[in-house]
Design a protein around this motif. Structure first.
Motif, mmCIF file in Angstrom:
data_model
loop_
_atom_site.group_PDB
_atom_site.id
_atom_site.type_symbol
_atom_site.label_atom_id
_atom_site.label_comp_id
_atom_site.label_asym_id
_atom_site.label_seq_id
_atom_site.Cartn_x
_atom_site.Cartn_y
_atom_site.Cartn_z
ATOM 1 N N ASP A 146 0.839 -1.198 0.000
ATOM 2 C CA ASP A 146 0.000 0.000 0.000
ATOM 3 C C ASP A 146 0.872 1.244 0.000
ATOM 4 N N PHE A 147 0.243 2.351 -0.349
ATOM 5 C CA PHE A 147 0.911 3.653 -0.332
ATOM 6 C C PHE A 147 -0.183 4.677 -0.077
ATOM 7 N N GLY A 148 -0.100 5.343 1.075
ATOM 8 C CA GLY A 148 -1.145 6.306 1.373
ATOM 9 C C GLY A 148 -0.734 7.335 2.398
ATOM 10 N N PHE A 149 -1.258 8.538 2.248
ATOM 11 C CA PHE A 149 -1.051 9.609 3.221
ATOM 12 C C PHE A 149 -2.241 10.553 3.129
ATOM 13 N N TYR A 150 -2.520 11.242 4.216
ATOM 14 C CA TYR A 150 -3.632 12.182 4.235
ATOM 15 C C TYR A 150 -3.164 13.570 3.820
ATOM 16 N N ARG A 151 -3.904 14.182 2.935
ATOM 17 C CA ARG A 151 -3.693 15.578 2.569
ATOM 18 C C ARG A 151 -5.047 16.283 2.517
ATOM 19 N N ASP A 152 -5.113 17.488 3.040
ATOM 20 C CA ASP A 152 -6.331 18.286 2.892
ATOM 21 C C ASP A 152 -6.566 18.534 1.406
ATOM 22 N N ASP B 7 -0.342 8.816 -9.227
ATOM 23 C CA ASP B 7 0.705 9.457 -8.454
ATOM 24 C C ASP B 7 1.408 8.479 -7.513
ATOM 25 N N ILE B 8 0.634 7.690 -6.755
ATOM 26 C CA ILE B 8 1.255 6.770 -5.801
ATOM 27 C C ILE B 8 0.812 5.319 -5.958
ATOM 28 N N GLY B 9 -0.353 5.097 -6.552
ATOM 29 C CA GLY B 9 -0.808 3.722 -6.781
ATOM 30 C C GLY B 9 0.112 2.959 -7.725
ATOM 31 N N ILE B 10 0.860 3.707 -8.511
ATOM 32 C CA ILE B 10 1.809 3.091 -9.442
ATOM 33 C C ILE B 10 2.850 2.254 -8.698
ATOM 34 N N TYR B 11 3.185 2.619 -7.460
ATOM 35 C CA TYR B 11 4.230 1.890 -6.724
ATOM 36 C C TYR B 11 3.786 0.489 -6.282
ATOM 37 N N PRO B 12 2.623 0.325 -5.648
ATOM 38 C CA PRO B 12 2.161 -1.032 -5.358
ATOM 39 C C PRO B 12 1.965 -1.878 -6.623
ATOM 40 N N ILE B 13 1.456 -1.253 -7.689
ATOM 41 C CA ILE B 13 1.274 -1.981 -8.946
ATOM 42 C C ILE B 13 2.635 -2.405 -9.502
ATOM 43 N N PHE B 14 3.615 -1.504 -9.442
ATOM 44 C CA PHE B 14 4.980 -1.838 -9.861
ATOM 45 C C PHE B 14 5.506 -3.037 -9.079
ATOM 46 N N THR C 113 2.377 2.076 4.150
ATOM 47 C CA THR C 113 3.251 2.167 2.976
ATOM 48 C C THR C 113 4.382 1.139 3.074
ATOM 49 N N GLU C 114 3.957 -0.113 3.249
ATOM 50 C CA GLU C 114 4.858 -1.256 3.302
ATOM 51 C C GLU C 114 4.563 -2.183 2.128
ATOM 52 N N ASN D 17 9.962 -2.261 4.827
ATOM 53 C CA ASN D 17 9.370 -1.411 5.857
ATOM 54 C C ASN D 17 8.936 -0.059 5.303
ATOM 55 N N THR D 18 8.322 0.732 6.160
ATOM 56 C CA THR D 18 7.575 1.910 5.740
ATOM 57 C C THR D 18 8.316 2.772 4.715
ATOM 58 N N MET D 19 7.535 3.322 3.810
ATOM 59 C CA MET D 19 8.030 4.028 2.628
ATOM 60 C C MET D 19 8.889 3.078 1.794
ATOM 61 N N PHE D 20 8.305 1.938 1.495
ATOM 62 C CA PHE D 20 9.018 0.856 0.800
ATOM 63 C C PHE D 20 9.553 1.276 -0.554
#
Length: 328
Positions: A158-164, A183-190, A241-242, A255-258
């Motif tokens: 997964d890859f996720g963070f909260y932004r307003d 933007d970030i889903g590409i990383y888990p798919i990769f 984000t592991e 580990n986090t920010m894999f």
């Protein structure tokens, strides 16, 4: 390859001078035989400030001016996703090698065009998906390739963070490719494609912001041999984000920010241990060193981040978009 070509200083240009460009420029300073030669922004003030910060020789107020500079060997493109194709083609037309930040472009059609032009011009082109080149990720790829822990049964990434929500921000701007998936889903798919390959079935569902950009996306990749990948991206939730790779004989957890330089926790039947790869940089130097070596060797395609893989990656993103009814 001659000794002279091995020693050649690679003059780099950067197009688009935002957050990622700053990280790239920082690590470029650690790469032997490379120099930040020129930078371009629509704002000459921004270009001058960036050039001063990273000791660039030339500043340009337009991307077109930079592309016409014959002293540039390679360009790093760090503009918003929607501009990647246009900016890449500009440089390729001037015979400049291109390292284009991920995602390569907005869809498979654009990527196919970019690759075709690079091949017709005989100019080096590579998608800058830096994770592929990081030592901790290479550890995982070696484990898969060498069957070190048996068959890979499951991936959870997964890859996720909260932004307003900010409609003026590129991150949320649908027309620029904003939203969680590209933007970030590409990383888990990769992570799934690089270890398990193309799935034979994809399931996906998403939530949306009021402007139509995707806020989160949950994906399941299923494989003929029974392997499965559970993937998630989110801009509305802080995720771990592991990336957890479950093999027959071990579990390998990035580990986090894999996606960036990180540690690995290795779980086997008898022990749990942490692997530290002693990173000294942000991590962009690894892909840059690879790219420079390709350029010095006269190569026009990476043997790691291949055109075939970039096509698989963007085509998979297109498939997910179709499943969640996301159009740019």
């Amino acid at each position: 390859m001659t000794k002279q070509s091995q020693q050649k200083i690679i003059n780099w240009g950067i197009i688009g001078l935002g957050k990622i460009a700053n990280k790239f420029a920082t690590d470029l300073q650690t790469v032997p035989g490379a120099k930040l030669y020129a930078v371009a922004s629509r704002s000459i003030e921004k270009a001058k400030d960036f050039a001063e910060k990273y000791d660039a020789t030339k500043t340009y107020a337009s991307y077109e001016q930079l592309a016409k500079d014959d002293n540039i060997d390679a360009v790093y493109i760090a503009t918003p996703h929607a501009l990647h194709k246009e900016n890449t083609l500009l440089c390729l037309e001037h015979g400049i090698a291109v390292l284009c930040e991920k995602p390569f472009a907005m869809n498979a059609e654009e990527v196919t065009t970019m690759i075709a032009v690079a091949q017709s011009k005989n100019v080096l082109l590579m998608e800058a998906l830096w994770t592929y080149f990081l030592p901790h990720y290479q550890f995982v790829l070696d484990a898969v390739k060498n069957n070190t822990y048996g068959k890979l049964l499951k991936l959870e990434a997964d890859f996720g963070f909260y932004r307003d929500f900010d409609n003026s921000s590129r991150l949320f701007n649908k027309s620029l490719g904003g939203g969680s998936l590209l933007d970030i889903g590409i990383y888990p798919i990769f992570a799934a494609l690089s270890t398990l390959g193309l799935p034979n079935k994809i399931e996906a569902e998403a939530t949306y912001f009021k402007n139509g950009a995707d806020a989160s996306c949950d994906m399941t990749f299923k494989y003929e041999d029974g392997a499965i990948a559970k993937l998630k991206s989110s801009l509305v939730e802080d995720l771990k984000t592991e990336a957890i790779f479950s093999f027959e004989k071990a579990t390998v957890k990035l580990n986090t920010m894999f996606h960036q330089p990180s540690t690995i926790t290795l779980y086997t039947e008898n022990e749990e241990k942490t692997l530290d790869f002693d990173y000294k940089t942000i991590g962009y130097n690894y892909e840059t060193i690879h790219f420079n070596n390709l350029l010095r060797q006269g190569k026009t395609e990476s043997d790691v981040m291949t055109f075939a893989f970039s096509k698989q990656l963007i085509s998979t993103l297109d498939q997910v978009r179709a499943l969640i009814n996301l159009e740019y």
